[in-house]
Design an enzyme around this catalytic site. Sequence first.
Site, short mmCIF file in Angstrom:
data_model
loop_
_atom_site.label_atom_id
_atom_site.label_comp_id
_atom_site.label_asym_id
_atom_site.label_seq_id
_atom_site.Cartn_x
_atom_site.Cartn_y
_atom_site.Cartn_z
N ASP A 20 4.14 25.73 55.41
CA ASP A 20 2.95 24.98 54.96
C ASP A 20 1.97 24.60 56.07
O ASP A 20 1.46 23.46 56.08
CB ASP A 20 3.38 23.72 54.19
CG ASP A 20 4.15 24.04 52.92
OD1 ASP A 20 4.41 25.21 52.63
OD2 ASP A 20 4.54 23.07 52.21
N LYS A 118 4.56 28.22 46.59
CA LYS A 118 5.45 27.31 45.86
C LYS A 118 4.65 26.14 45.33
O LYS A 118 3.57 25.83 45.85
CB LYS A 118 6.56 26.83 46.79
CG LYS A 118 6.03 26.06 47.99
CD LYS A 118 7.15 25.65 48.91
CE LYS A 118 6.62 24.89 50.10
NZ LYS A 118 5.89 23.65 49.77
N CYS A 163 8.76 19.20 53.25
CA CYS A 163 9.00 20.62 52.98
C CYS A 163 9.92 21.28 54.00
O CYS A 163 10.73 22.14 53.63
CB CYS A 163 7.67 21.35 52.84
SG CYS A 163 6.83 20.84 51.30
C1 VGL Z 1 4.43 18.69 51.30
C2 VGL Z 1 4.13 16.74 50.16
C3 VGL Z 1 3.57 17.42 49.09
C4 VGL Z 1 4.90 19.38 52.54
C5 VGL Z 1 3.88 19.40 50.24
O1 VGL Z 1 4.46 20.51 52.83
O2 VGL Z 1 5.72 18.77 53.28
N1 VGL Z 1 4.56 17.37 51.24
N2 VGL Z 1 3.45 18.75 49.15
#
Ligand code: VGL
Length: 209
Positions: A20, A118, A163
Amino acid sequence: MSSSSSARSRHDREVLIIVDLQNDFCPGGALAVPDGDAIIPAVNRLAAEFVHVVLTQDWHPPGHGSFASSHPGRQLFETIEVAYGAQTLWPDHCVQGTLGAEFRPALAAPHAELVLRKGFRPTIDSYSAFRENDRTTSTGLAGYLRERGFGHLTLCGLATDYCVLFSALDAREAGFTVDVALEACRGIDLDGSLARAITAMQDAGIVLL
Ligand code: VGL
Ligand code: ZN
């Protein structure tokens, strides 16, 4: 052999998973992780070492169930009960097709072999790259990695305590050996979540680099 491939030294059973590393998780983004972009030089160094790289991409439809804006009367970062249990409510982030959902431009991993998206189901969040937050819906990533013959995963990216944590724990549970390159991760740290994440990963046999 090109100079870039000879610089890549990691074994063919190893893969780097960059979690991410998207605009919305970097300073200026909708769900900015403090200092999130400071990891980019370390991530890029790791990427240059690995022959095999996978990127994950948080990828929510507008009005996603993890957004506080989808729950009138609820506060940002509040935890609510949904069908699968507790869910933290986030600012709208990583909406499909938006600039915020794109990879940070300074990320240099052009040889990445897979982009795993995702969080695209409207009512299920997915912190883990392997299994959605209902803890039953698979993303297919474990099967992909097994078929490719990978046994050892190195994880880095954002956020350490969401994540990266959930992905690392699920990877261990799926039978992979797992390292997390902490200098190439940053956390959100809600109510001590970062310290808990470190302990949970150590307890699961994940090697913290
Ligand atoms: C994430 C919160 C919501 C992350 C993704 O990538 O850690 N955290 N969506
Ligand atoms: Zn998200």
